[in-house]
Design a protein around this motif. Structure first.
Motif, mmCIF file in Angstrom:
data_model
loop_
_atom_site.group_PDB
_atom_site.id
_atom_site.type_symbol
_atom_site.label_atom_id
_atom_site.label_comp_id
_atom_site.label_asym_id
_atom_site.label_seq_id
_atom_site.Cartn_x
_atom_site.Cartn_y
_atom_site.Cartn_z
ATOM 1 N N CYS A 159 49.665 100.106 24.341
ATOM 2 C CA CYS A 159 50.554 98.942 24.253
ATOM 3 C C CYS A 159 52.008 99.334 24.489
ATOM 4 O O CYS A 159 52.757 98.592 25.134
ATOM 5 N N THR A 210 45.094 102.177 20.672
ATOM 6 C CA THR A 210 45.587 100.924 21.235
ATOM 7 C C THR A 210 47.100 100.861 21.239
ATOM 8 O O THR A 210 47.709 100.416 22.210
ATOM 9 N N GLU A 211 47.714 101.352 20.162
ATOM 10 C CA GLU A 211 49.178 101.275 20.084
ATOM 11 C C GLU A 211 49.855 102.123 21.152
ATOM 12 O O GLU A 211 50.925 101.776 21.649
ATOM 13 N N LYS A 240 54.150 97.637 27.386
ATOM 14 C CA LYS A 240 55.345 96.851 27.057
ATOM 15 C C LYS A 240 56.567 97.363 27.812
ATOM 16 O O LYS A 240 57.386 96.585 28.299
#
Length: 215
Positions: free
Chosen positions: A62, A58-59, A66
């Motif tokens: 993200c 997930t990171e 972003k």
């Protein structure tokens, strides 16, 4: 810009999977390229919205999202930045190109050539010529051939043109200085440095020759 430009040994899909599975590699590649355009390219692929993302961390997703969001905000700010000058010029009865020509002649002191204005503002020579001829018809400027090259002519204000340009340019500078005063000199310095750095790194990452980038 494509991944193939930086990773010619990989096909596009394989490159995506390898980069997402090795975040350190992605980080190093980003640092090497020095531009968020690569991550924008990744952000536009099917990987971001596809079910295949279920296997990724997930990171990692993200981070790309972003950065993609930041780039979109940059585009919005860029458009707004250009639009406020266009709207300001329109409110004062002229086009933004005419405004830039007036500023260039004012800043030059003793007149300047169309070529110099074109290079300064990155505006096509045909556009500069059209704006200059319009100012001439209005009696605001006159053309004088250069002694060393009679094919090139210096653009200078007439008395009426100088008065007109001073009114316009002084009003513009007053608005700009008011903004800088509110932002603060330090923040303005950082803004200028960051914009210059972005342009420099974009040229480097895109493989653009500095001279070729000029019209």
């Amino acid at each position: 810009m494509t991944l193939l430009f930086f990773l010619p040994e990989m096909n596009r899909q394989k490159a995506y999977f390898q980069l997402f599975n090795q975040p350190e590699k992605l980080k190093l590649l980003y640092q090497k390229i020095k531009t968020i355009e690569l991550l924008l390219y990744l952000g536009k692929t099917e990987l971001i919205s596809s079910r295949r993302l279920s296997g990724y961390k997930t990171e990692q997703i993200c981070v790309v999202r972003k950065i993609h969001e930041q780039l979109n905000q940059y585009y919005d700010a860029w458009l707004q930045y250009n639009n406020v000058y266009e709207e300001w010029a329109k409110a004062h009865g002229l086009s933004v190109n005419c405004l830039l020509v007036l500023c260039a002649i004012c800043d030059s002191g003793d007149g300047c050539t169309q070529k110099k204005i074109s290079q300064q503002w990155l505006i096509p020579k045909q556009t500069i010529n059209m704006v200059s001829k319009d100012l001439q018809r209005k009696g605001f400027v006159k053309f004088s051939p250069l002694p060393e090259d009679k094919r090139n002519k210096v653009i200078r204000f007439t008395k009426e043109g100088k008065e007109y340009a001073d009114t316009i340019v002084n009003a513009l500078r007053k608005a700009e200085l008011s903004v800088i005063e509110e932002i603060g000199v330090e923040h303005m310095r950082q803004l200028n440095e960051n914009m210059a750095l972005f342009a420099k790194l974009f040229v480097k990452a895109g493989g653009i020759n500095g001279n070729e980038a000029k019209p």
